[in-house]
Design an enzyme around this catalytic site. Structure first.
Site, PDB file in Angstrom:
ATOM      1  N   HIS A 122       0.739  -1.407  -0.312  1.00 19.41           N
ATOM      2  CA  HIS A 122      -0.145  -0.064  -0.107  1.00 19.41           C
ATOM      3  C   HIS A 122       0.404   1.085   0.038  1.00 19.41           C
ATOM      4  O   HIS A 122       0.801   2.868  -0.244  1.00 19.41           O
ATOM      5  CB  HIS A 122      -1.101  -0.169   1.255  1.00 19.41           C
ATOM      6  N   ASP A 159      -3.427 -10.770  -2.372  1.00 12.32           N
ATOM      7  CA  ASP A 159      -3.881  -9.607  -1.395  1.00 12.32           C
ATOM      8  C   ASP A 159      -5.359  -9.659  -1.909  1.00 12.32           C
ATOM      9  O   ASP A 159      -4.770  -8.990  -2.457  1.00 12.32           O
ATOM     10  CB  ASP A 159      -2.812  -8.539  -0.940  1.00 12.32           C
ATOM     11  N   HIS A 161      -6.819  -7.186  -0.692  1.00 12.20           N
ATOM     12  CA  HIS A 161      -6.870  -5.569  -0.930  1.00 12.20           C
ATOM     13  C   HIS A 161      -6.394  -5.146  -2.155  1.00 12.20           C
ATOM     14  O   HIS A 161      -5.020  -5.590  -2.337  1.00 12.20           O
ATOM     15  CB  HIS A 161      -5.838  -5.020   0.647  1.00 12.20           C
ATOM     16  N   ASP A 243      -4.955 -12.543   3.400  1.00 10.34           N
ATOM     17  CA  ASP A 243      -6.728 -12.097   3.839  1.00 10.34           C
ATOM     18  C   ASP A 243      -8.016 -11.833   3.378  1.00 10.34           C
ATOM     19  O   ASP A 243      -9.072 -11.699   3.677  1.00 10.34           O
ATOM     20  CB  ASP A 243      -6.438 -10.323   4.464  1.00 10.34           C
TER      21      ASP A 243
HETATM   22 ZN   LIG Z   1      -4.581  -7.115   3.008  1.00  9.91          ZN
END
Ligand SMILES: [Zn+2]
Length: 304
Positions: A122, A159, A161, A243
């Site tokens: 991120h 992931d 996200h 996740d």
């Molecule tokens: Zn994540």
């Protein structure tokens, strides 16, 4: 040969406030997942500034270093904290991915897994965010391209996200295919299919909440693998966040450990099986241990 796993005790010195999901105990869960696997273990060396500076301006590195507190925490955004050990931890994660890239590119090992934290995908060019300080997977890709002179690499980010930081850091990098599959809508809000990179070298694959592992397998078969195949990467990097697991508290894609086993095995079919994977998210400790066992178990089998 086997899979080489890069670890360092400094990565547990990045301490987050009580109740924070991205916590040092995650590394103990990773170790639980690695137990019983026939991997070679190496310490992450300290990362080199020159590797970070391929992706970041020097003022960003200076700003993160200067923000490190003598005790307690500094807060960089709503969920990104620095503790006294955070800079060393992040630089070990950088050193780990660069050493892993070196080891795979030179043929010392066929596959590698970097069990570092904080995660990286991120962190944008001027902005730490989402638990992340430096975009480790992008830094690893740049090392493969600029230091080793590879012509084509690929990153797959599974992931849950979107890897907005990796996308930001490599937006103009025409030698690196970036694929991200992620739940949408979800943090950080980016990753629409029409975000393609400056050279059309990015593939964002949004997935619906609750869509599950079967749907993931289908979309990778139909959409992702043909693009990876056409790209012909010399090295494949993985942003391995766990996740998307059904038990994870932060998201709801409902994958199981066996889905990570399947996906890892298929990804090892590309780049001549030269795969460098690095830990991103995964916040339920039991699910993280089971998913790491599945993922690294395949890297170990395929790395022989
Ligand atoms: Zn994540």
């Amino acid at each position: 040969m086997t899979c080489t796993v890069f670890v360092h005790s400094d990565c547990a010195r990045h301490v987050t406030p009580p109740g924070h999901p991205e916590r040092a105990e995650r590394l103990a869960a990773v170790e639980k997942g690695l137990a019983g696997l026939a991997v070679t273990r190496r310490d992450c060396p300290m990362g080199m500034e020159a590797d970070v500076l391929r992706c970041y301006p020097a003022r960003y590195l200076d700003r993160v270093r200067a923000a490190i507190p003598d005790e307690g925490w500094t807060q960089l955004d709503g969920d990104t904290f620095l503790s006294p050990g955070s800079f060393d931890a992040a630089m070990r994660a950088v050193g780990g991915i660069c050493a892993a890239v070196d080891a795979v590119v030179t043929g010392e090992t066929k596959t590698a897994f970097v069990a570092g934290r904080p995660p990286g995908h991120h962190a944008e060019r001027e902005t730490a965010m989402g638990f992340c300080l430096f975009g480790t997977v992008a830094i690893g890709a740049k090392r493969a391209l600029d230091h080793h002179g590879l012509g084509r690499v690929a990153i797959v980010d599974f992931d849950v996200h979107h890897g907005n930081g990796t996308q930001d850091l490599l937006w103009d990098e025409g030698r690196c295919l970036f694929v991200s599959s992620h739940q949408m809508p979800l943090y950080p809000g980016t990753g629409r299919a029409d975000e393609r990179g400056a050279h059309g070298q990015m593939l964002n694959v949004p997935l619906r909440a609750g869509s599950g592992g079967k749907s993931m397998r289908d979309v990778y078969e139909r959409v992702v693998f043909p693009v990876l195949s056409a790209w012909k990467p010399e090295l494949l990097l993985i942003s391995a966040g766990f996740d998307a697991h059904a038990d994870d508290p932060l998201a709801g894609l409902e994958w199981q450990a066996d889905d990570y086993r399947w996906l890892t095995d298929r990804l090892c079919d590309f780049a001549g099986g030269r795969v460098v994977s690095t830990l991103e998210g995964g916040y339920d400790l039991d699910a993280l241990a089971a998913s790491v066992a599945a993922h690294v178990g395949v890297l170990e089998e395929r790395g022989r």
